[in-house]
Write a protein that holds these residues in place. Structure first.
Motif, PDB file in Angstrom:
ATOM      1  N   LEU A 266       8.616  85.846  99.527  1.00  0.00           N
ATOM      2  CA  LEU A 266       9.275  87.145  99.442  1.00  0.00           C
ATOM      3  C   LEU A 266      10.569  87.089  98.636  1.00  0.00           C
ATOM      4  O   LEU A 266      10.862  87.980  97.840  1.00  0.00           O
ATOM      5  CB  LEU A 266       9.565  87.684 100.847  1.00  0.00           C
ATOM      6  CG  LEU A 266       8.347  88.093 101.677  1.00  0.00           C
ATOM      7  CD1 LEU A 266       8.767  88.458 103.096  1.00  0.00           C
ATOM      8  CD2 LEU A 266       7.604  89.256 101.039  1.00  0.00           C
ATOM      9  N   GLY A 267      11.334  86.041  98.836  1.00  0.00           N
ATOM     10  CA  GLY A 267      12.604  85.925  98.123  1.00  0.00           C
ATOM     11  C   GLY A 267      12.431  85.700  96.633  1.00  0.00           C
ATOM     12  O   GLY A 267      13.326  86.022  95.848  1.00  0.00           O
ATOM     13  N   VAL A 268      11.278  85.168  96.248  1.00  0.00           N
ATOM     14  CA  VAL A 268      10.999  84.911  94.827  1.00  0.00           C
ATOM     15  C   VAL A 268      10.404  86.149  94.162  1.00  0.00           C
ATOM     16  O   VAL A 268      10.833  86.570  93.084  1.00  0.00           O
ATOM     17  CB  VAL A 268      10.031  83.716  94.671  1.00  0.00           C
ATOM     18  CG1 VAL A 268       9.683  83.498  93.197  1.00  0.00           C
ATOM     19  CG2 VAL A 268      10.636  82.452  95.275  1.00  0.00           C
ATOM     20  N   LEU A 269       9.427  86.752  94.815  1.00  0.00           N
ATOM     21  CA  LEU A 269       8.691  87.869  94.221  1.00  0.00           C
ATOM     22  C   LEU A 269       9.359  89.225  94.440  1.00  0.00           C
ATOM     23  O   LEU A 269       9.104  90.170  93.706  1.00  0.00           O
ATOM     24  CB  LEU A 269       7.273  87.899  94.785  1.00  0.00           C
ATOM     25  CG  LEU A 269       6.425  86.649  94.474  1.00  0.00           C
ATOM     26  CD1 LEU A 269       5.123  86.678  95.260  1.00  0.00           C
ATOM     27  CD2 LEU A 269       6.135  86.548  92.982  1.00  0.00           C
ATOM     28  N   VAL A 280       1.621  91.337 112.046  1.00  0.00           N
ATOM     29  CA  VAL A 280       2.620  90.712 111.170  1.00  0.00           C
ATOM     30  C   VAL A 280       4.015  91.226 111.528  1.00  0.00           C
ATOM     31  O   VAL A 280       4.979  90.452 111.614  1.00  0.00           O
ATOM     32  CB  VAL A 280       2.293  90.983 109.690  1.00  0.00           C
ATOM     33  CG1 VAL A 280       3.432  90.522 108.782  1.00  0.00           C
ATOM     34  CG2 VAL A 280       0.991  90.296 109.298  1.00  0.00           C
ATOM     35  N   LEU A 281       4.129  92.536 111.742  1.00  0.00           N
ATOM     36  CA  LEU A 281       5.426  93.121 112.092  1.00  0.00           C
ATOM     37  C   LEU A 281       5.904  92.608 113.447  1.00  0.00           C
ATOM     38  O   LEU A 281       7.099  92.355 113.644  1.00  0.00           O
ATOM     39  CB  LEU A 281       5.315  94.648 112.111  1.00  0.00           C
ATOM     40  CG  LEU A 281       4.907  95.298 110.790  1.00  0.00           C
ATOM     41  CD1 LEU A 281       4.834  96.811 110.947  1.00  0.00           C
ATOM     42  CD2 LEU A 281       5.876  94.927 109.676  1.00  0.00           C
ATOM     43  N   GLN A 282       4.985  92.453 114.390  1.00  0.00           N
ATOM     44  CA  GLN A 282       5.345  91.919 115.693  1.00  0.00           C
ATOM     45  C   GLN A 282       5.871  90.491 115.569  1.00  0.00           C
ATOM     46  O   GLN A 282       6.854  90.116 116.216  1.00  0.00           O
ATOM     47  CB  GLN A 282       4.132  91.947 116.631  1.00  0.00           C
ATOM     48  CG  GLN A 282       3.724  93.348 117.070  1.00  0.00           C
ATOM     49  CD  GLN A 282       2.401  93.351 117.804  1.00  0.00           C
ATOM     50  OE1 GLN A 282       1.583  92.445 117.666  1.00  0.00           O
ATOM     51  NE2 GLN A 282       2.170  94.400 118.587  1.00  0.00           N
ATOM     52  N   LYS A 283       5.227  89.700 114.711  1.00  0.00           N
ATOM     53  CA  LYS A 283       5.631  88.294 114.564  1.00  0.00           C
ATOM     54  C   LYS A 283       7.005  88.168 113.918  1.00  0.00           C
ATOM     55  O   LYS A 283       7.797  87.293 114.287  1.00  0.00           O
ATOM     56  CB  LYS A 283       4.585  87.533 113.746  1.00  0.00           C
ATOM     57  CG  LYS A 283       3.313  87.247 114.516  1.00  0.00           C
ATOM     58  CD  LYS A 283       2.364  86.363 113.720  1.00  0.00           C
ATOM     59  CE  LYS A 283       1.166  85.940 114.555  1.00  0.00           C
ATOM     60  NZ  LYS A 283       0.273  85.015 113.842  1.00  0.00           N
ATOM     61  N   ILE A 284       7.304  89.019 112.946  1.00  0.00           N
ATOM     62  CA  ILE A 284       8.628  88.979 112.308  1.00  0.00           C
ATOM     63  C   ILE A 284       9.708  89.311 113.328  1.00  0.00           C
ATOM     64  O   ILE A 284      10.726  88.622 113.430  1.00  0.00           O
ATOM     65  CB  ILE A 284       8.682  89.945 111.111  1.00  0.00           C
ATOM     66  CG1 ILE A 284       7.762  89.459 109.983  1.00  0.00           C
ATOM     67  CG2 ILE A 284      10.120  90.090 110.598  1.00  0.00           C
ATOM     68  CD1 ILE A 284       7.629  90.450 108.841  1.00  0.00           C
ATOM     69  N   GLN A 285       9.474  90.364 114.116  1.00  0.00           N
ATOM     70  CA  GLN A 285      10.447  90.746 115.145  1.00  0.00           C
ATOM     71  C   GLN A 285      10.587  89.643 116.186  1.00  0.00           C
ATOM     72  O   GLN A 285      11.699  89.302 116.613  1.00  0.00           O
ATOM     73  CB  GLN A 285      10.035  92.055 115.803  1.00  0.00           C
ATOM     74  CG  GLN A 285      11.089  92.602 116.777  1.00  0.00           C
ATOM     75  CD  GLN A 285      10.541  93.718 117.651  1.00  0.00           C
ATOM     76  OE1 GLN A 285       9.520  93.552 118.314  1.00  0.00           O
ATOM     77  NE2 GLN A 285      11.219  94.865 117.628  1.00  0.00           N
ATOM     78  N   ALA A 286       9.465  89.063 116.603  1.00  0.00           N
ATOM     79  CA  ALA A 286       9.501  88.011 117.623  1.00  0.00           C
ATOM     80  C   ALA A 286      10.241  86.784 117.115  1.00  0.00           C
ATOM     81  O   ALA A 286      10.997  86.141 117.858  1.00  0.00           O
ATOM     82  CB  ALA A 286       8.083  87.643 118.034  1.00  0.00           C
ATOM     83  N   ARG A 341      16.325  92.069 106.276  1.00  0.00           N
ATOM     84  CA  ARG A 341      15.938  92.688 104.997  1.00  0.00           C
ATOM     85  C   ARG A 341      15.936  91.643 103.883  1.00  0.00           C
ATOM     86  O   ARG A 341      15.046  91.638 103.020  1.00  0.00           O
ATOM     87  CB  ARG A 341      16.894  93.837 104.645  1.00  0.00           C
ATOM     88  CG  ARG A 341      16.796  95.033 105.598  1.00  0.00           C
ATOM     89  CD  ARG A 341      17.489  96.266 105.003  1.00  0.00           C
ATOM     90  NE  ARG A 341      18.898  96.038 104.753  1.00  0.00           N
ATOM     91  CZ  ARG A 341      19.873  96.228 105.628  1.00  0.00           C
ATOM     92  NH1 ARG A 341      19.577  96.651 106.858  1.00  0.00           N
ATOM     93  NH2 ARG A 341      21.136  96.019 105.306  1.00  0.00           N
ATOM     94  N   ALA A 342      16.906  90.734 103.903  1.00  0.00           N
ATOM     95  CA  ALA A 342      16.955  89.663 102.906  1.00  0.00           C
ATOM     96  C   ALA A 342      15.755  88.731 103.052  1.00  0.00           C
ATOM     97  O   ALA A 342      15.178  88.271 102.050  1.00  0.00           O
ATOM     98  CB  ALA A 342      18.257  88.877 103.040  1.00  0.00           C
ATOM     99  N   LEU A 343      15.361  88.459 104.293  1.00  0.00           N
ATOM    100  CA  LEU A 343      14.198  87.613 104.549  1.00  0.00           C
ATOM    101  C   LEU A 343      12.945  88.217 103.931  1.00  0.00           C
ATOM    102  O   LEU A 343      12.050  87.498 103.468  1.00  0.00           O
ATOM    103  CB  LEU A 343      14.009  87.442 106.057  1.00  0.00           C
ATOM    104  CG  LEU A 343      12.853  86.552 106.518  1.00  0.00           C
ATOM    105  CD1 LEU A 343      13.132  85.095 106.172  1.00  0.00           C
ATOM    106  CD2 LEU A 343      12.621  86.697 108.020  1.00  0.00           C
ATOM    107  N   MET A 344      12.876  89.555 103.899  1.00  0.00           N
ATOM    108  CA  MET A 344      11.721  90.240 103.320  1.00  0.00           C
ATOM    109  C   MET A 344      11.879  90.478 101.817  1.00  0.00           C
ATOM    110  O   MET A 344      11.122  91.249 101.225  1.00  0.00           O
ATOM    111  CB  MET A 344      11.481  91.559 104.051  1.00  0.00           C
ATOM    112  CG  MET A 344      10.985  91.373 105.474  1.00  0.00           C
ATOM    113  SD  MET A 344      10.554  92.936 106.316  1.00  0.00           S
ATOM    114  CE  MET A 344      12.170  93.460 106.871  1.00  0.00           C
ATOM    115  N   GLY A 345      12.847  89.831 101.217  1.00  0.00           N
ATOM    116  CA  GLY A 345      13.015  89.906  99.769  1.00  0.00           C
ATOM    117  C   GLY A 345      14.167  90.776  99.326  1.00  0.00           C
ATOM    118  O   GLY A 345      14.585  90.722  98.172  1.00  0.00           O
TER     119      GLY A 345
END
Length: 614
Positions: A266-269, A280-286, A341-345
């Motif tokens: 994500l940080g690259v693209l 996926v959203l649950q895992k990011i929050q968890a 938000r930074a983690l998601m790019g």
């Protein structure tokens, strides 16, 4: 309450012969625009390289020539069994250029599943993503006694390109234009949580109608120069529809086969939007909550989550939050939200969620941290979305209004019925169509309601309705969704058909459970998770039961007595696709899993019930 809602078509499909015109028109308008980013992987690094529209079309043309040279006829079915990757896009468009029909097989499918599709589709040519998949396809074709030419995507189509080099472009152009909008573009075999897969006949018009109208509706999300990453299985119609929408509208696509590779990429693209499934959203929050607890700031994280949800409710209702909430949000933004938000790019404007129900508080959380989730609803048979929320007017818990050219009707039984531009022409086998339609509407099998604005809210599956021995009819999906919002819980399955009360099978998330157990000093659970493999193991740890019980009790307060869960059992199960308990789109195979644990579930009703949640 509304019983029918419709949205007029925004864009007609006139002016297009078939799906391949989407690429041809993009080629005419912007041949040098970057359409894809393709990885080059070395021992140490992964670098990404752009592929223009012209380069993509050139490769498509070359592969199409190879297919024709190797005997693919007009209307011939060609299989693709491969993980998500750039070559999938080339193969699909090349099949259409050659005048063929695309038949995807999930890359995790077994020999038996592949053989059933090869037999039903009568395919003679196939693409395989790697050597293992090629072996599965060859073994599958052998079992049904049919010859199958298998070409590997790993060698970049060299064999096919060499074979078709002598053919002129004009011959492929003639082939490309043979299919019209009414012709079948792809046969998609439903992944199926139960029952035998059925081949859905999706036409060129279905795909064109969806691509053109979704692109025209979601201009805040899909725009020339935008970027996305596709990591959903391309055998699924949602991912393929997304790919075509992006190609038609000038968005750059990167593919990743392994969802675990997504976060580092994500940080690259730096995608501007992503299509995800709720898990996926649950895992990011968890994961964010786990990191906070490891730093001993778990209670602060919990307050941050509540602040994000409360702020999102104000945004949804159009009200102004009080100063204290705005101040708290600003603080939590610096501590948590900006980092997420930074983690998601750092550049995602929207997340699009589909394929399963999204719990309302989870949607509100992401909107509250500045990454709104646009939830939609669709099926293979509707060529992906048939309803969707609109950017800026999202309603958490709702899957939105009908997409342009679609109509939603609620039957007397509460079933969601669908009609419109994306609704398929029927299943390949006529016997599968007998109960699939009513009054020209497709029967989705889902239960739902429409509000006064025409928004659809899903209430569960028709086949999952439970009737207790006391005659109470219960739709457990909403209770299950609330409980599944607990990071520990992967799946909550309510049971109780013909029983005096409802109980639940709680399937815990192995990775999250191991981290939780390590924090709690429960080494026995850590050891069980590590040794679990593909077995289903019942867990009877009191501390874990207490944690799950608190979640269940909170959920129960939102429902009537007859809808509440009184007893539960916790199990750990293999939640990989290869384990056979979930589909390729991460939907639980409910009846399959319940069949494996029937003896455990039955104990819920043979042991005495003493009141309370056990």
């Amino acid at each position: 309450m509304m019983l029918e809602s419709a949205t007029p078509l925004l864009v007609e499909t006139t002016g297009y012969v078939n799906v391949t015109d989407l690429l041809k028109k993009r080629l005419e308008n912007s041949p040098q625009l970057a359409a894809f980013e393709r990885p080059r992987i070395t021992a140490d690094t992964t670098t990404w390289h752009e592929i223009t529209v012209a380069q993509f079309e050139q490769q498509v043309m070359a592969v199409a020539k190879g297919l024709v040279a190797n005997g693919v006829g007009i209307g011939g079915n060609v299989v693709i069994m491969a993980q998500t990757q750039y070559e999938w896009a080339v193969a699909e468009m090349a099949i259409w250029y050659a005048g063929g029909v695309v038949v995807p097989i999930y890359d995790t499918s077994s020999v038996a599943q592949s053989a059933a599709i090869l037999q039903d589709a009568n395919a003679r040519v196939a693409f395989a993503g790697n050597a293992r998949q090629a072996d599965i396809l060859r073994e599958a074709s052998h079992t049904i006694g049919k010859e199958l030419s298998v070409y590997s995507l790993e060698n970049e189509f060299v064999e096919l390109i060499d074979a078709g080099d002598f053919l002129p472009d004009a011959e492929i152009e003639t082939r490309r234009l043979v299919a019209n909008q009414a012709d079948v573009a792809t046969i998609v075999y439903t992944s199926g949580t139960t029952g035998e897969p059925k081949g859905a006949l999706i036409t060129h018009q279905n795909l064109l109608g969806q691509v053109l109208n979704i692109g025209a509706t979601y201009t805040d999300v899909i725009w020339e120069g935008g970027r996305t990453i596709i990591f959903l299985p391309l055998a699924h119609v949602l991912a393929r529809g997304l790919q075509l929408v992006c190609l038609a509208n000038g968005m750059k696509i990167a593919h990743l086969a392994d969802p675990k590779q997504v976060v580092p990429a994500l940080g690259v693209l730096k995608p501007t939007f992503l299509v995800v499934v709720p898990r996926v959203l649950q895992k990011i929050q968890a994961a964010a909550g786990l990191a906070a607890r490891k730093k001993r700031i778990g209670p602060i994280w919990d307050r941050a989550v509540n602040t994000a949800i409360t702020r999102a409710r104000h945004l949804e209702e159009g009200t102004t939050p009080r100063f204290a909430l705005r101040a708290s949000h600003a603080i939590f933004d610096r501590i948590f939200f900006a980092r997420l938000r930074a983690l998601m790019g750092g550049e995602i404007g929207y997340l699009l969620s589909g394929a399963a129900a999204l719990e309302a508080d989870l949607a509100l959380f992401y909107r509250g941290i500045g990454v709104p989730v646009v939830e939609g609803y669709g099926l293979t048979e509707t060529t992906a979305p048939v309803t969707g929320n609109l950017p800026g007017s999202e309603k958490a818990g709702s899957v939105g209004i009908p997409t342009p050219g679609s109509t939603i009707r609620i039957s007397e039984q509460g079933e969601v019925l669908a009609k419109g531009i994306g609704v398929f022409s029927g299943y390949k086998r006529p016997e599968h169509n007998a109960e699939a339609f009513v009054d020209g509407f497709f029967r989705t099998g889902d239960l739902g309601t429409l509000d006064d604005s025409g928004r659809l809210t899903l209430k569960g599956r028709l086949k999952d309705v439970i009737v207790t021995s006391g005659g109470k009819t219960v739709t457990p999906a909403q209770w299950e969704n609330i409980v599944e919002n607990d990071p520990l819980v992967a799946h909550a399955i309510a049971v109780g058909e013909g029983k005096p009360f409802l109980s639940s099978l709680i399937v815990v998330e192995p990775e999250v459970l191991a981290n939780w157990a390590a924090e709690q000093g429960e080494q026995e659970i850590v050891d069980i998770v590590r040794a679990q493999s593909n077995k289903i193991i019942e867990l009877d740890n009191q501390r874990l039961r207490d944690a799950i019980s608190r979640t269940i009790n909170r959920a129960n307060t939102q429902f009537s007595r007859s809808e509440q869960i009184r007893k539960f059992i916790i199990v750990i199960a293999d939640l990989s696709v290869s384990g056979g308990n979930i589909t390729a789109t991460m939907k639980l195979k409910r009846q399959v899993l319940l069949g494996k644990v029937s003896a455990i579930v039955e104990r819920l009703y043979t042991e005495p019930y003493t009141g309370g949640t056990r």
